[in-house]
Design a protein around this motif. Structure first.
Motif, PDB file in Angstrom:
ATOM      1  N   LYS A  29       0.830  -1.208   0.000  1.00  0.00           N
ATOM      2  CA  LYS A  29       0.000   0.000   0.000  1.00  0.00           C
ATOM      3  C   LYS A  29       0.864   1.257   0.000  1.00  0.00           C
ATOM      4  N   VAL A  30       1.933   1.256   0.793  1.00  0.00           N
ATOM      5  CA  VAL A  30       2.844   2.404   0.843  1.00  0.00           C
ATOM      6  C   VAL A  30       3.411   2.687  -0.546  1.00  0.00           C
ATOM      7  N   VAL A  31       3.932   1.675  -1.197  1.00  0.00           N
ATOM      8  CA  VAL A  31       4.543   1.851  -2.511  1.00  0.00           C
ATOM      9  C   VAL A  31       3.493   2.272  -3.544  1.00  0.00           C
ATOM     10  N   ASN A  32       2.340   1.651  -3.525  1.00  0.00           N
ATOM     11  CA  ASN A  32       1.276   2.016  -4.473  1.00  0.00           C
ATOM     12  C   ASN A  32       0.829   3.455  -4.298  1.00  0.00           C
ATOM     13  N   GLU A  33       0.677   3.893  -3.061  1.00  0.00           N
ATOM     14  CA  GLU A  33       0.214   5.263  -2.805  1.00  0.00           C
ATOM     15  C   GLU A  33       1.284   6.290  -3.171  1.00  0.00           C
ATOM     16  N   ILE A  34       2.544   5.992  -2.925  1.00  0.00           N
ATOM     17  CA  ILE A  34       3.617   6.904  -3.349  1.00  0.00           C
ATOM     18  C   ILE A  34       3.594   7.045  -4.862  1.00  0.00           C
ATOM     19  N   ASN A  35       3.410   5.933  -5.575  1.00  0.00           N
ATOM     20  CA  ASN A  35       3.358   5.964  -7.038  1.00  0.00           C
ATOM     21  C   ASN A  35       2.198   6.793  -7.573  1.00  0.00           C
ATOM     22  N   LYS A  36       1.169   6.985  -6.782  1.00  0.00           N
ATOM     23  CA  LYS A  36       0.031   7.801  -7.224  1.00  0.00           C
ATOM     24  C   LYS A  36       0.358   9.291  -7.231  1.00  0.00           C
ATOM     25  N   ILE A  67       3.995  13.571  -0.587  1.00  0.00           N
ATOM     26  CA  ILE A  67       4.458  12.273  -0.075  1.00  0.00           C
ATOM     27  C   ILE A  67       4.049  12.101   1.387  1.00  0.00           C
ATOM     28  N   LYS A  68       4.357  13.096   2.213  1.00  0.00           N
ATOM     29  CA  LYS A  68       4.055  12.965   3.638  1.00  0.00           C
ATOM     30  C   LYS A  68       2.555  12.826   3.881  1.00  0.00           C
ATOM     31  N   SER A  69       1.757  13.601   3.196  1.00  0.00           N
ATOM     32  CA  SER A  69       0.305  13.524   3.434  1.00  0.00           C
ATOM     33  C   SER A  69      -0.276  12.186   2.988  1.00  0.00           C
ATOM     34  N   VAL A  70       0.193  11.644   1.872  1.00  0.00           N
ATOM     35  CA  VAL A  70      -0.339  10.352   1.424  1.00  0.00           C
ATOM     36  C   VAL A  70       0.101   9.234   2.378  1.00  0.00           C
ATOM     37  N   LEU A  71       1.317   9.309   2.900  1.00  0.00           N
ATOM     38  CA  LEU A  71       1.773   8.288   3.846  1.00  0.00           C
ATOM     39  C   LEU A  71       1.047   8.403   5.181  1.00  0.00           C
ATOM     40  N   ASP A  72       0.833   9.624   5.651  1.00  0.00           N
ATOM     41  CA  ASP A  72       0.064   9.798   6.884  1.00  0.00           C
ATOM     42  C   ASP A  72      -1.319   9.173   6.740  1.00  0.00           C
ATOM     43  N   SER A  73      -1.919   9.330   5.576  1.00  0.00           N
ATOM     44  CA  SER A  73      -3.242   8.756   5.324  1.00  0.00           C
ATOM     45  C   SER A  73      -3.203   7.227   5.347  1.00  0.00           C
ATOM     46  N   VAL A  74      -2.207   6.638   4.694  1.00  0.00           N
ATOM     47  CA  VAL A  74      -2.062   5.171   4.689  1.00  0.00           C
ATOM     48  C   VAL A  74      -1.912   4.648   6.109  1.00  0.00           C
ATOM     49  N   TYR A  75      -1.015   5.258   6.867  1.00  0.00           N
ATOM     50  CA  TYR A  75      -0.747   4.779   8.225  1.00  0.00           C
ATOM     51  C   TYR A  75      -1.941   4.978   9.156  1.00  0.00           C
ATOM     52  N   SER A  76      -2.716   6.041   8.943  1.00  0.00           N
ATOM     53  CA  SER A  76      -3.879   6.270   9.810  1.00  0.00           C
ATOM     54  C   SER A  76      -4.939   5.193   9.613  1.00  0.00           C
ATOM     55  N   ILE A  77      -4.927   4.552   8.468  1.00  0.00           N
ATOM     56  CA  ILE A  77      -5.893   3.485   8.185  1.00  0.00           C
ATOM     57  C   ILE A  77      -5.343   2.105   8.532  1.00  0.00           C
ATOM     58  N   LEU A  78      -4.106   1.821   8.120  1.00  0.00           N
ATOM     59  CA  LEU A  78      -3.563   0.467   8.222  1.00  0.00           C
ATOM     60  C   LEU A  78      -2.751   0.182   9.485  1.00  0.00           C
ATOM     61  N   CYS A  79      -2.369   1.223  10.185  1.00  0.00           N
ATOM     62  CA  CYS A  79      -1.480   0.969  11.324  1.00  0.00           C
ATOM     63  C   CYS A  79      -1.722   1.981  12.444  1.00  0.00           C
ATOM     64  N   THR A  80      -2.911   1.940  12.996  1.00  0.00           N
ATOM     65  CA  THR A  80      -3.285   2.923  14.015  1.00  0.00           C
ATOM     66  C   THR A  80      -2.532   2.745  15.323  1.00  0.00           C
ATOM     67  N   ASP A  81      -2.072   1.526  15.630  1.00  0.00           N
ATOM     68  CA  ASP A  81      -1.364   1.274  16.887  1.00  0.00           C
ATOM     69  C   ASP A  81       0.156   1.323  16.746  1.00  0.00           C
ATOM     70  N   CYS A  82       0.645   1.743  15.591  1.00  0.00           N
ATOM     71  CA  CYS A  82       2.086   1.732  15.322  1.00  0.00           C
ATOM     72  C   CYS A  82       2.676   3.130  15.404  1.00  0.00           C
ATOM     73  N   LYS A  83       3.951   3.181  15.728  1.00  0.00           N
ATOM     74  CA  LYS A  83       4.701   4.412  15.527  1.00  0.00           C
ATOM     75  C   LYS A  83       5.127   4.399  14.069  1.00  0.00           C
ATOM     76  N   THR A  84       5.050   5.545  13.430  1.00  0.00           N
ATOM     77  CA  THR A  84       5.417   5.613  12.020  1.00  0.00           C
ATOM     78  C   THR A  84       6.654   6.476  11.831  1.00  0.00           C
ATOM     79  N   TYR A  85       7.297   6.256  10.713  1.00  0.00           N
ATOM     80  CA  TYR A  85       8.522   6.982  10.386  1.00  0.00           C
ATOM     81  C   TYR A  85       8.435   7.415   8.932  1.00  0.00           C
ATOM     82  N   ILE A  86       8.685   8.689   8.690  1.00  0.00           N
ATOM     83  CA  ILE A  86       8.727   9.223   7.327  1.00  0.00           C
ATOM     84  C   ILE A  86       9.921  10.166   7.251  1.00  0.00           C
TER      85      ILE A  86
END
Length: 176
Positions: free
Chosen positions: A94-101, A129-148
């Motif tokens: 999902k991360v790679v697909n969304e970056i490609n968009k 890039i940052k906004s699309v990744l924040d969106s992915v992580y808010s859906i797929l990994c709500t309990d995780c710490k994220t790194y960008i």
């Protein structure tokens, strides 16, 4: 007693089983290769597209996006539980697909180590890039710490000096 090479081969075989290629990588015409290496905090697994070495650096992709999430594990070595691999691979795709968009991109590899999985993607531009990744992580990994982290890396040093296997790793695998 197992030799150092024997232990390495055992760990490598386990990593090949545990860290198999994602669906995206398996259907790629590139040459994806997983391997394990030792780091201060324990073992780490790298999946890297070896085919890109012939062309790197690609001048049209001067920016590196390093992004990922933490994960929980019951393993003492910090690698993910086998039961969590499908979720981690889904996040990766999902991360790679969304970056490609939002930008033309070249996914070069993933580093999994010490309860964290990081994806390395070179892009043409960094807008959104940052906004699309924040969106992915808010859906797929709500309990995780994220790194960008987005940085200028026109020489592709992260790919060539970190992800790409060193001569020792290559020689060990050639001997098998």
């Amino acid at each position: 007693m197992m030799s150092h090479i024997g232990r390495f081969n055992f760990v490598l075989c386990g990593a090949l089983f545990i860290f198999g290629l994602t669906t995206m990588e398996a259907h790629s015409k590139d040459f994806w290769w997983p391997y394990v290496a030792s780091y201060e905090a324990g073992p780490g697994s790298i999946r890297v597209n070896l085919e890109l070495r012939k062309q790197s650096p690609l001048a049209a992709f001067p920016y590196l996006v390093v992004t990922g999430t933490t994960y929980s594990t019951s393993r003492h070595d910090g690698l993910p539980d086998a039961t969590d691999l499908d979720r981690l691979n889904a996040i990766s795709e999902k991360v790679v697909n969304e970056i490609n968009k939002v930008s033309p991109a070249v996914y070069v590899g993933t580093f999994t180590h010490n309860r964290e999985q990081l994806h390395y993607v070179y892009v043409k531009n960094t807008a959104q890039i940052k906004s699309v990744l924040d969106s992915v992580y808010s859906i797929l990994c709500t309990d995780c710490k994220t790194y960008i982290n987005v940085k200028h890396d026109p020489s592709w040093s992260a790919y060539n000096e970190f992800l790409y296997p060193n001569q020792t790793i290559i020689e060990i695998n050639r001997a098998e």
